[in-house]
Design a protein around this motif. Structure first.
Motif, mmCIF file in Angstrom:
data_model
loop_
_atom_site.group_PDB
_atom_site.id
_atom_site.type_symbol
_atom_site.label_atom_id
_atom_site.label_comp_id
_atom_site.label_asym_id
_atom_site.label_seq_id
_atom_site.Cartn_x
_atom_site.Cartn_y
_atom_site.Cartn_z
ATOM 1 N N THR A 1 -3.186 6.086 0.891
ATOM 2 C CA THR A 1 -3.872 4.866 1.430
ATOM 3 C C THR A 1 -3.899 4.688 2.794
ATOM 4 O O THR A 1 -2.825 4.672 3.404
ATOM 5 C CB THR A 1 -3.434 3.698 0.714
ATOM 6 N N PHE B 1 1.041 -1.255 0.104
ATOM 7 C CA PHE B 1 0.018 -0.132 0.103
ATOM 8 C C PHE B 1 0.946 1.225 0.118
ATOM 9 O O PHE B 1 1.930 1.186 0.598
ATOM 10 C CB PHE B 1 -0.935 -0.060 1.275
ATOM 11 N N LEU C 1 -2.775 0.792 -4.061
ATOM 12 C CA LEU C 1 -2.540 -0.721 -3.567
ATOM 13 C C LEU C 1 -2.290 -1.643 -4.522
ATOM 14 O O LEU C 1 -2.858 -1.770 -5.937
ATOM 15 C CB LEU C 1 -4.155 -1.074 -3.261
#
Ligand SMILES: [Ca+2]
Length: 328
Positions: free
Chosen positions: A62, A58, A83
């Motif tokens: 995020t 990630f 991601l």
């Protein structure tokens, strides 16, 4: 003697009927054989006890809320998040179903998020948060109409990147579009919104969406004869600019698709090339039936052959017994 012969005959007939019923059952099944791909799937709580994910990275803006979602961008300006799978997708044919949520407070909102299966991974850029001139597949869930007259937004479109062609934000990728559909209602939904991308190498790429009614898939596109790079990483990215939204990924379920256990993947493309004319049929379905029909018939023929031999022997033995009786 006769009794034991009849018993064998009975067993052969039973086997024969079993083979027939088995063959009928196989033809009744019209789904692919699917095998879950744990390496490319994501579920709550997303992270293990060390707060790591074994299979995904990630980055950017995020944030992970372990019991609810992976938020790629929050409802704030100038956010870029991503991601990405750590391993490339090596399955020849696959299906990726994911639940997502796009929502926010503003009257105007944007820009949307992207689903990727590309050669590169984890690089930030201007195309919904990832790099331009990508190589592979991008599917854009575009919530802000920059300039595409006559098209209702949100708009979902696929682009096959060759590593040189640029996605043009100003026209919402109109000239780079492989296929797409309007999907009014995928933003700020009252129910879980889902997408399902299905890829059969050299055969088709399709997208179905779920946002109108629970458990009801709406076809978005089905494109025949699509070939993606053999190695591609699975990714989700999103970006906000002047306008913003929350872009959440809730679950990702990846599956490897097989035509049948006895039909290796390699034969899928070979057989499919003969059938490309019927683009709207699902070629793997036909292939599997062919394969199963072939084996089914082989066993039925074998068993019928045994029945004929055993039956002939019984007939001959009865005839001999009658001959002996008539002699006495
Ligand atoms: Ca746009």
């Amino acid at each position: 003697m006769l009794k034991s012969l009849c018993r064998s005959l009975g067993a052969a007939v039973a086997l024969c009927s079993l083979a027939l019923s088995g063959s009928a059952q196989a033809e009744d099944t019209d789904n692919y054989k699917t095998v879950p791909l744990r390496t490319h799937s994501l579920y709550q709580p997303y992270l293990d006890s060390d707060l790591q994910s074994r299979w995904f990275d990630f980055g950017g803006t995020t944030i992970i809320r372990a019991d609810q979602y992976i938020r790629i961008t929050s409802d704030r300006q100038h956010q870029t998040g991503w991601l990405w799978s750590r391993l490339p997708l090596t399955a020849t044919n696959w299906e990726i179903e994911f639940e997502f949520r796009i929502h926010g407070d503003g009257h105007l909102h944007g820009d949307g998020f992207a689903f990727w299966v590309t050669k590169d991974r984890a690089l930030s850029g201007p195309v919904f948060g990832s790099v331009n001139k990508f190589e592979g597949l991008g599917i854009f869930f575009d919530t802000y109409k920059n300039n595409r007259p006559g098209v209702i937004f949100p708009y979902v479109m696929a682009m096959l990147g060759d590593g040189h062609t640029e996605y043009d934000h100003d026209t919402d990728g109109k000239d780079q579009e492989l296929a797409g559909c309007s999907a009014r209602g995928i933003r700020a939904p009252n129910m879980a919104t889902k997408a399902k991308v299905t890829y059969f190498q050299d055969k088709f790429l399709s997208l179905e969406l779920q946002y109108k009614e629970p458990d009801t898939w709406t076809p978005c596109f089905h494109v025949p004869n699509v070939t993606l790079p053999t190695v591609g990483y699975l990714g989700f990215t999103a970006q906000t600019g002047e306008l913003s939204d929350n872009h959440d990924i809730v679950t990702v379920s990846a599956r490897n698709l097989y035509t049948s256990p006895s039909t290796p993947n390699a034969s899928v493309g070979k057989k499919g090339s003969k059938k490309k004319t019927s683009k709207e049929t699902y070629p793997d379905y036909d292939d599997r039936h062919e394969a199963e029909g072939g084996w089914g018939w082989f066993f039925i023929k074998l068993i019928l052959w045994v029945v004929v031999i055993v039956g002939g022997y019984i007939g001959y033995t009865l005839y001999r017994a009658q001959q002996k009786q008539s002699r006495f």
